[in-house]
Design an enzyme around this catalytic site. Structure first.
Site, short mmCIF file in Angstrom:
data_model
loop_
_atom_site.label_atom_id
_atom_site.label_comp_id
_atom_site.label_asym_id
_atom_site.label_seq_id
_atom_site.Cartn_x
_atom_site.Cartn_y
_atom_site.Cartn_z
N LEU D 8 -66.90 -42.98 -11.83
CA LEU D 8 -67.44 -44.02 -12.71
C LEU D 8 -67.58 -43.52 -14.13
O LEU D 8 -68.58 -43.79 -14.81
CB LEU D 8 -68.78 -44.53 -12.15
CG LEU D 8 -68.68 -45.15 -10.74
CD1 LEU D 8 -70.07 -45.46 -10.19
CD2 LEU D 8 -67.83 -46.42 -10.79
N ASP D 30 -69.98 -42.17 -7.16
CA ASP D 30 -69.73 -41.14 -8.16
C ASP D 30 -70.63 -39.96 -7.81
O ASP D 30 -71.67 -40.13 -7.15
CB ASP D 30 -70.08 -41.68 -9.57
CG ASP D 30 -69.58 -40.76 -10.67
OD1 ASP D 30 -68.51 -41.03 -11.25
OD2 ASP D 30 -70.26 -39.73 -10.95
N GLY D 122 -56.58 -47.45 -22.73
CA GLY D 122 -57.60 -46.62 -23.32
C GLY D 122 -58.96 -47.29 -23.34
O GLY D 122 -59.31 -48.07 -22.45
N LYS D 188 -45.54 -44.25 -16.26
CA LYS D 188 -46.65 -43.97 -17.18
C LYS D 188 -46.41 -42.67 -17.94
O LYS D 188 -46.71 -42.56 -19.13
CB LYS D 188 -47.96 -43.85 -16.40
CG LYS D 188 -49.18 -43.43 -17.24
CD LYS D 188 -49.47 -44.41 -18.35
CE LYS D 188 -50.72 -44.17 -19.16
NZ LYS D 188 -51.44 -42.96 -19.06
N HIS D 191 -44.07 -43.47 -20.60
CA HIS D 191 -44.85 -44.25 -21.57
C HIS D 191 -45.58 -43.31 -22.52
O HIS D 191 -45.53 -43.48 -23.75
CB HIS D 191 -45.83 -45.14 -20.80
CG HIS D 191 -46.92 -45.75 -21.62
ND1 HIS D 191 -48.02 -45.03 -22.07
CD2 HIS D 191 -47.09 -47.02 -22.08
CE1 HIS D 191 -48.81 -45.83 -22.76
NE2 HIS D 191 -48.27 -47.03 -22.77
N GLU D 195 -45.16 -42.55 -26.50
CA GLU D 195 -46.35 -42.59 -27.36
C GLU D 195 -46.38 -41.38 -28.30
O GLU D 195 -46.70 -41.52 -29.49
CB GLU D 195 -47.58 -42.60 -26.43
CG GLU D 195 -48.92 -42.67 -27.09
CD GLU D 195 -50.02 -42.50 -26.02
OE1 GLU D 195 -50.08 -43.32 -25.09
OE2 GLU D 195 -50.78 -41.51 -26.10
N TYR D 196 -46.06 -40.19 -27.78
CA TYR D 196 -46.03 -39.00 -28.64
C TYR D 196 -45.05 -39.20 -29.78
O TYR D 196 -45.30 -38.83 -30.92
CB TYR D 196 -45.59 -37.77 -27.83
CG TYR D 196 -46.65 -37.13 -26.98
CD1 TYR D 196 -47.61 -37.88 -26.33
CD2 TYR D 196 -46.68 -35.75 -26.80
CE1 TYR D 196 -48.56 -37.29 -25.52
CE2 TYR D 196 -47.62 -35.15 -26.00
CZ TYR D 196 -48.56 -35.92 -25.36
OH TYR D 196 -49.50 -35.32 -24.56
#
Lengths: 337, 337, 337, 337
Positions: D8, D30, D122, D188, D191, D195-196
């Protein structure tokens, strides 16, 4: 033959010495009287002024300039009025070939010849000889061959390339007339561009070896660090001086740069005396710009150049921007150290 | 001493020859009877089977494998049961060091020693000697020194590095015990990674020289092509064979690779016999992966690797995507040829 | 206000349409009478000559040039004598900012103002509006704000940046006075340099996905090919159109370029209609040259540029050299296809 | 439906919130009781132990893990014995897809299903929704669609791609079943690799703009520094926040990353709060390694990765080596600062 030499720094004075050893006469001038005096003691003919230098040279004169690139135009401007049609000026420094093209035209209007000579050999040139890449009109270049030949390394300094016997030319004697005005510095420019790539290749490879013990270091484990999956595969403590040394014999990557690298690593295995701020002196930049103009892909030479910029902290703003973006989308905070 | 050699291809057979020239005895095996027979005629002791090879070697045995990397595990599997504790197996091929680490553990469980030797020298090794980078336990490596010394180039093949006198070690004799299992192939891997960078540096630089006449070509003028701003600055027709040759003497970029390049350009100035599809044989890839694992920046070695992929058409899909995007936002059509 | 427009290609004619939609009047000229006629039918005021164009504009005049970069100097040369002090010329094309600096000085000597406007938006500009980066003297730029505002996208086309409320300025209205002469095209140049990097990032990533089934292909096993160690890890057949589509929603890499990419991949999943010869139109080259002049590391933008060169076969000679070297030291033969 | 959620942190708790907003029930666990309590207050069903979590879920169970990648195997090990055949485990974190392939096999042996979900979005995911890339068996993926749909951004968050109407599928709803085990994290991974590259492109370009006033700085003139040839061409003081802002409207390079960049530059124009030590979190490395395995050229993504390493000082040893070589052949001393 008799040659005028202007500029008696390390390069210029060593060239004078090598020329005199081969039996040539040198009339020398420098802004520093001391520098002139030192060469006179070594056997040169001193000149206290450009007028005196011009007076002591037989016509058609040949004057070699060995001054910083930024000072060549001024030196030419001072010297040209003191010369006569048919005389030749040689720029042996690191000029941009674009300037050579312009200068050759300007001097031609006065009846003067201009030769550009890119030289390689560094501080070892006196002893080993200077590799010379030459641009300019064929006549004056031909006339100065005895000078180029004296400065060049002996042919035997490298084994003969198989099949070269019949080809003739001066390339295997260490100097080459590459083409018209600017050709010498163009070839020297690319030579240095290649040098950047070679140096970076060795430096990166040796750095991989240097960090081959990464698995032995207790890694910081946090969300911002990627842990090694197989740390035991990175537990080597290599002796870089020994490795550079062993590569010098029989390997595909042996070279003179490797010889020097082995020497430096022997003297100072951790290179602690260096900060790692690597200068670039123009030719690397011009090489990449020429590649772009020609549409020639040079990913390796470009990467070498940009890494030199990075080494001097020039990437800082871009790096901060990356951190800022990561903070913005992921809430990532930079790790300290 | 007496050594077993398995694999009599160009590398293996040349090594046998060099060893015998130095007075060693070689018991040789290959899947090809012809290859064995040829070496027997050259003075080697033939073995018709692995059993025979094992029988003809004194204990503790030393068997050198010179087989393709993909065949090493199979060869080890065949051979190990025929050996006795204390015997040593040497992999002299191009194995991934990760496999060495595994194999050394597996063989240790049987009481066998495993040594990995990266060798460089290519087709010239017989004549020039082989640079050898060695990994494994100190004892077995020590015991095999006469073999390594015989395969290595003579110390005099390169001038001594100043300051080396007192240091000792074998590096200047052309072979080096680099560390534990895998160390030899790790160093060889990086050696090849560097090689990729060096080769690309020369190739890119010479390509800039090759295209230095770009300004003389009547440029296609259309919206999809950037015209040269100063075409007269790109009007040089350089003789690349001569330039490579002149660089061999006295320049900072002289090297063995340059020697070879000068030879190739002499034989075939336009390189028309090559298609430009450049293979990569594993070590370059592994080098970059190791750099990534270690977080060591290798922009130059990486660029060299990726350009090799590109040379083989592997960038095609990505390139098509760029054209597709340009078409989408700007209506740009690709130029044909 | 009333604006002159010279050049009625796709960009120029669309700008005229957008300006007229916003209530401005346009006096239009083109070398093609047809093009003029088409815009007259759309509501513009036609001019059959530059004299007529000048006559139909109120002083101080404002004339926007939308012609190929190679034609701007000629157009300025034709137009300037027909204008009066205080008039303003706008270059809305893709000029090199270095030319802007020169032109502004030349025109200033005649009492004319020069404004450089870099525009982005491509074929979608008519509908979406044009992002405008503007360089020149403040006065004339201020006077033309109604034109820039009409061409720009509406402020609501992107959500407001948090914290922007108090800052003022025109940036969030889609046009920006960036600085003196050349500033507009400098910023546009860098914009395009960034564009090259963004496009390459998507193209490379999607290409990795495209080849994620590499393990399913029966690999050629020979000494010149590195086999995949774990082929089962590369057995994915991805639907690139779907992946580009899903990334458009909520991901960190969503962008307008991704929108276009998703569209292209949907229409033509294998992109068979493209050859992959990617043009570069100047700004990418100039961007990298500017970075070199500034010593700013741009490894990514440079790599993107050089890959475009490679896509057009410009690496061929360098690649052949690599094959030649490999042949020389290792006897390697190139694989055919 | 009812879903178990383990972990969590920021990501996990926000996902629970978004799921509950869509009407789903979440049983949460958690290691921190506080974290559980906070979610209970927000409407979730708390579990004090894994046993309790298992007990509170109807069969076939679905449990989503949102824990650090390094903790996934341990969590699976704890959880699996408490589940029953037919239950499904979902890893929504940033696992290496190679681990997914292994885990799916291991869990399959127990009759359990494993789904890997790469998520992007994000800290904005709660509000904007999470882009989800999914790998695993079709059945369990199908059964969990209501969960994926609730987490995803609304379809209207981006305009529809023209031509998509007939294609069907979930891509335009923000989640996509990409393929078998590992496919989600593979996509991903790429992806993030993209992004870099995107981030570096913006950062490098903005850095060129930042240093466009290089000509105004009194340059140090020494032999180690290349002076600007035309300093007046680099005399721009750009407002980067305004430039990023204007690019957001109508330009080809508009994107969500640019939105964030504009925000950061507005808040802190000189980015003084960042040191520029850029972390890399694994996916960028894995992307480049995958490209190498596939022989796909990724010069741009690689350059972006290596520059991140450089930003953290990892190039230091290589840079020192370059300085050492320059010292060796040219007597060059490093400039201090």
């Amino acid at each position: 033959m008799r040659l005028g030499m202007i500029g008696l720094g390390r390069m210029g004075s060593n060239m004078v010495r090598r020329l005199m050893q081969a039996g040539h006469e040198c009339v020398v001038f420098d802004r520093s009287d001391e520098a002139v005096q030192a060469m006179v003691e070594a056997g040169a003919i001193g000149a206290a002024s450009l007028d005196e230098l011009a007076a002591k040279l037989p016509q058609p004169r040949a004057v070699w300039l060995m001054v910083p690139a930024a000072g060549v135009d001024a030196a030419l401007g001072d010297l040209a009025p003191r010369l006569a049609p048919g005389d030749t000026l040689i720029d042996g420094g690191n000029s941009y070939y674009v300037d050579d093209v312009r200068r050759a035209k300007e001097l031609e209007a006065r009846g003067l010849h201009y030769i550009d000579v890119g030289t390689s050999g560094g501080v070892f040139g006196l002893e080993r000889g200077y590799c010379q890449m030459i641009g300019g009109e064929p006549g004056p270049v031909k006339r100065l061959e005895p000078i180029f030949a004296a400065l060049a390394p002996p042919m035997a300094s490298s084994p003969r390339t198989p099949g070269r016997e019949g080809k003739g030319g001066t390339a295997e004697r260490g100097y080459l007339h590459c083409g018209g005005a600017g050709a010498g510095h163009f070839v020297k420019m690319v030579h240095n561009g290649i040098e950047y790539g070679l140096m970076a290749a060795y430096a990166e490879g040796l750095s991989i070896l240097r960090h081959a013990n990464a698995g032995k270091k207790a890694g910081v484990i946090d969300a911002e660090t990627t842990p090694l999956r197989d740390p035991e595969l990175y537990s080597y403590d290599f002796d870089l001086a020994d490795i550079a040394e062993v590569w010098r014999r029989g390997s595909v990557i042996s070279s003179w740069l490797l010889d020097l690298t082995a020497r430096e690593l022997l003297e100072q295995p951790d290179l602690a005396g260096f900060a790692g701020r690597v200068s670039d002196s123009g030719e690397g930049r011009w090489t990449v710009k020429a590649a772009i103009d020609e549409s020639v892909p040079t990913p390796v030479l470009s990467a070498a150049l940009h890494q030199r910029f990075s080494s001097r902290g020039e990437a800082d703003f871009a790096d901060k921007l990356l951190s800022a973006m990561r903070h913005a989308f992921g809430g990532h905070l930079e790790r300290k150290e």
